[in-house]
Scaffold this motif. Sequence first.
Motif, mmCIF file in Angstrom:
data_model
loop_
_atom_site.group_PDB
_atom_site.id
_atom_site.type_symbol
_atom_site.label_atom_id
_atom_site.label_comp_id
_atom_site.label_asym_id
_atom_site.label_seq_id
_atom_site.Cartn_x
_atom_site.Cartn_y
_atom_site.Cartn_z
ATOM 1 N N ALA A 148 0.850 -1.193 0.000
ATOM 2 C CA ALA A 148 0.000 0.000 0.000
ATOM 3 C C ALA A 148 0.883 1.238 0.000
ATOM 4 C CB ALA A 148 -0.916 0.006 1.221
ATOM 5 N N ALA A 149 0.304 2.377 -0.388
ATOM 6 C CA ALA A 149 1.056 3.632 -0.397
ATOM 7 C C ALA A 149 0.117 4.811 -0.192
ATOM 8 C CB ALA A 149 1.808 3.799 -1.714
ATOM 9 N N LEU A 150 0.608 5.808 0.536
ATOM 10 C CA LEU A 150 -0.037 7.109 0.627
ATOM 11 C C LEU A 150 0.685 8.062 -0.309
ATOM 12 C CD1 LEU A 150 -0.410 7.416 4.497
ATOM 13 C CD2 LEU A 150 -2.268 6.996 2.875
ATOM 14 N N ASN A 151 -0.064 8.879 -1.027
ATOM 15 C CA ASN A 151 0.503 9.856 -1.955
ATOM 16 C C ASN A 151 0.019 11.242 -1.570
ATOM 17 O OD1 ASN A 151 1.350 8.398 -5.003
ATOM 18 N ND2 ASN A 151 0.428 7.181 -3.382
ATOM 19 N N TYR A 152 0.924 12.076 -1.068
ATOM 20 C CA TYR A 152 0.605 13.463 -0.749
ATOM 21 C C TYR A 152 0.975 14.307 -1.961
ATOM 22 C CZ TYR A 152 0.424 11.496 3.950
ATOM 23 O OH TYR A 152 0.116 10.724 5.046
ATOM 24 N N VAL A 153 -0.014 15.013 -2.541
ATOM 25 C CA VAL A 153 0.206 15.631 -3.846
ATOM 26 C C VAL A 153 -0.077 17.129 -3.838
ATOM 27 C CG1 VAL A 153 -0.297 13.465 -5.031
ATOM 28 C CG2 VAL A 153 -2.155 15.105 -4.662
ATOM 29 N N TRP A 154 0.608 17.807 -4.774
ATOM 30 C CA TRP A 154 0.348 19.212 -5.085
ATOM 31 C C TRP A 154 -0.443 19.197 -6.387
ATOM 32 C CZ3 TRP A 154 4.046 23.438 -3.203
ATOM 33 C CH2 TRP A 154 3.541 24.708 -3.498
ATOM 34 N N ASP A 155 -1.741 19.411 -6.268
ATOM 35 C CA ASP A 155 -2.669 19.271 -7.393
ATOM 36 C C ASP A 155 -2.917 20.623 -8.062
ATOM 37 O OD1 ASP A 155 -4.390 17.467 -8.891
ATOM 38 O OD2 ASP A 155 -6.082 18.504 -7.955
ATOM 39 N N ASN A 156 -3.657 20.586 -9.129
ATOM 40 C CA ASN A 156 -3.937 21.821 -9.869
ATOM 41 C C ASN A 156 -5.358 22.336 -9.690
ATOM 42 O OD1 ASN A 156 -4.911 19.553 -11.296
ATOM 43 N ND2 ASN A 156 -5.010 20.721 -13.195
ATOM 44 N N ARG A 157 -6.306 21.440 -9.316
ATOM 45 C CA ARG A 157 -7.705 21.868 -9.370
ATOM 46 C C ARG A 157 -8.567 21.432 -8.199
ATOM 47 N NH1 ARG A 157 -10.073 19.285 -14.702
ATOM 48 N NH2 ARG A 157 -8.040 19.916 -15.523
ATOM 49 N N HIS A 158 -8.247 20.311 -7.562
ATOM 50 C CA HIS A 158 -9.111 19.790 -6.508
ATOM 51 C C HIS A 158 -8.821 20.465 -5.172
ATOM 52 C CE1 HIS A 158 -9.282 16.673 -9.644
ATOM 53 N NE2 HIS A 158 -10.522 16.554 -9.236
ATOM 54 N N PRO A 159 -9.834 20.650 -4.340
ATOM 55 C CA PRO A 159 -9.650 21.361 -3.068
ATOM 56 C C PRO A 159 -8.669 20.645 -2.145
ATOM 57 C CG PRO A 159 -11.991 21.161 -3.612
ATOM 58 C CD PRO A 159 -11.256 20.291 -4.570
ATOM 59 N N ILE A 160 -7.954 21.433 -1.354
ATOM 60 C CA ILE A 160 -7.086 20.865 -0.319
ATOM 61 C C ILE A 160 -7.939 20.000 0.607
ATOM 62 C CG2 ILE A 160 -5.693 21.445 1.697
ATOM 63 C CD1 ILE A 160 -4.805 23.974 0.168
ATOM 64 N N GLY A 161 -7.430 18.820 0.907
ATOM 65 C CA GLY A 161 -8.181 17.872 1.724
ATOM 66 C C GLY A 161 -8.874 16.791 0.921
ATOM 67 N N THR A 162 -8.919 16.939 -0.405
ATOM 68 C CA THR A 162 -9.503 15.889 -1.250
ATOM 69 C C THR A 162 -8.713 14.596 -1.091
ATOM 70 O OG1 THR A 162 -10.273 17.506 -2.885
ATOM 71 C CG2 THR A 162 -10.051 15.216 -3.626
ATOM 72 N N GLU A 163 -9.427 13.492 -0.921
ATOM 73 C CA GLU A 163 -8.798 12.177 -0.828
ATOM 74 C C GLU A 163 -9.559 11.195 -1.707
ATOM 75 O OE1 GLU A 163 -7.870 10.550 2.961
ATOM 76 O OE2 GLU A 163 -7.527 12.500 3.917
ATOM 77 N N GLN A 164 -8.803 10.317 -2.366
ATOM 78 C CA GLN A 164 -9.428 9.278 -3.177
ATOM 79 C C GLN A 164 -8.391 8.225 -3.552
ATOM 80 O OE1 GLN A 164 -10.547 11.628 -6.752
ATOM 81 N NE2 GLN A 164 -9.086 10.345 -7.859
ATOM 82 N N PRO A 165 -8.848 7.007 -3.888
ATOM 83 C CA PRO A 165 -7.906 6.016 -4.410
ATOM 84 C C PRO A 165 -7.334 6.489 -5.741
ATOM 85 C CG PRO A 165 -9.965 4.986 -3.732
ATOM 86 C CD PRO A 165 -10.198 6.464 -3.724
ATOM 87 N N ASN A 166 -6.117 6.091 -6.033
ATOM 88 C CA ASN A 166 -5.534 6.387 -7.336
ATOM 89 C C ASN A 166 -6.369 5.737 -8.433
ATOM 90 O OD1 ASN A 166 -3.382 5.347 -9.594
ATOM 91 N ND2 ASN A 166 -2.873 7.371 -8.812
ATOM 92 N N VAL A 167 -6.445 6.403 -9.581
ATOM 93 C CA VAL A 167 -7.299 5.894 -10.662
ATOM 94 C C VAL A 167 -6.773 4.607 -11.280
ATOM 95 C CG1 VAL A 167 -8.331 8.106 -11.261
ATOM 96 C CG2 VAL A 167 -6.139 7.455 -12.291
ATOM 97 N N TYR A 168 -5.494 4.278 -11.044
ATOM 98 C CA TYR A 168 -4.931 3.035 -11.567
ATOM 99 C C TYR A 168 -5.027 1.888 -10.566
ATOM 100 C CZ TYR A 168 -2.900 5.351 -15.647
ATOM 101 O OH TYR A 168 -2.725 6.023 -16.832
ATOM 102 N N THR A 169 -4.957 2.187 -9.263
ATOM 103 C CA THR A 169 -4.969 1.133 -8.257
ATOM 104 C C THR A 169 -5.454 1.661 -6.919
ATOM 105 O OG1 THR A 169 -3.603 -0.388 -6.954
ATOM 106 C CG2 THR A 169 -2.516 1.572 -7.826
ATOM 107 N N ASP A 170 -6.295 0.873 -6.248
ATOM 108 C CA ASP A 170 -6.754 1.290 -4.919
ATOM 109 C C ASP A 170 -5.728 0.998 -3.838
ATOM 110 O OD1 ASP A 170 -6.904 -1.445 -4.669
ATOM 111 O OD2 ASP A 170 -9.057 -1.518 -4.255
ATOM 112 N N ARG A 171 -4.563 0.470 -4.221
ATOM 113 C CA ARG A 171 -3.479 0.262 -3.260
ATOM 114 C C ARG A 171 -2.702 1.548 -3.000
ATOM 115 N NH1 ARG A 171 -5.692 -2.501 -0.725
ATOM 116 N NH2 ARG A 171 -3.824 -2.820 0.532
ATOM 117 N N ALA A 172 -2.985 2.585 -3.764
ATOM 118 C CA ALA A 172 -2.388 3.906 -3.548
ATOM 119 C C ALA A 172 -3.509 4.895 -3.253
ATOM 120 C CB ALA A 172 -1.591 4.347 -4.765
ATOM 121 N N HIS A 173 -3.376 5.622 -2.158
ATOM 122 C CA HIS A 173 -4.402 6.574 -1.749
ATOM 123 C C HIS A 173 -3.858 7.986 -1.910
ATOM 124 C CE1 HIS A 173 -8.165 7.604 0.151
ATOM 125 N NE2 HIS A 173 -7.539 8.389 1.019
ATOM 126 N N MET A 174 -4.602 8.833 -2.621
ATOM 127 C CA MET A 174 -4.168 10.178 -2.946
ATOM 128 C C MET A 174 -4.731 11.179 -1.934
ATOM 129 S SD MET A 174 -2.792 8.843 -5.547
ATOM 130 C CE MET A 174 -1.979 10.262 -6.301
#
Length: 247
Positions: A148-174
Amino acid sequence: MNTRPSILRSLRWLLAAPTLALAQPAATVPIDTDAPQWQAVRLNKSLTPNQFTRRTWDGVRALEVHSKASMSLWAHPLSLDLATTPVLCWRWRVDDTLASADMTQRQGDDYAARVYVSFKLPASAMGLGLRTQLALARTLWGADLPDAALNYVWDNRHPIGTEQPNVYTDRAHMVVLRSGNADAGRWVTERRNVLADVSRRFSAGAQAMQLAVTADTDNTGLSAHAGFADFHFVAANAPCTFASAQP
């Protein structure tokens, strides 16, 4: 034989021990950006790798990444007790976000800056189906693929605090920590309770195995320039400490 002196010494030690324990400073686990343990990791050998360098950037000793239609990681192994030091502190910066990125779509799954923490999960947290899924994935992506992996990201459009599984695998959480360009062009600090995040999404018994950084542009074909510095884990009630004052 007179045993009184030895008994008194033992009593003095027992009385002093709690005081000594309380006097110890809060634990800190630094991850030095200049440490030799950092290494390049290519999750997909068919992709162009990013370019990573070490530099002093606006007075901060940092890891710098240039990404141009490319993707690879710069990774450091972890050996720590998240129960003791659950909070990850760091600072990062980007020149600009990625205009056409979209974390809800595979073709838009890119980020101007991305911090990974990868984990090994206890057997009790993985059923037969998940173990089979991971075994198959490792035949495709290599034996180092984490549970499993947590991914802390600097995004371009989604609000700070948005969380979701990665679109390729639910083993990575964004997890979106920064969004847009309001803080672009300067160092900003972060503080995140990794133990709380991994417990909520995967398992409280997860063992942190690796810290990695990147900028990710292989899906959009865009370019990104980012920096990372001052990684360290601290106790839940301890402050983050940085090498120099923040702007």
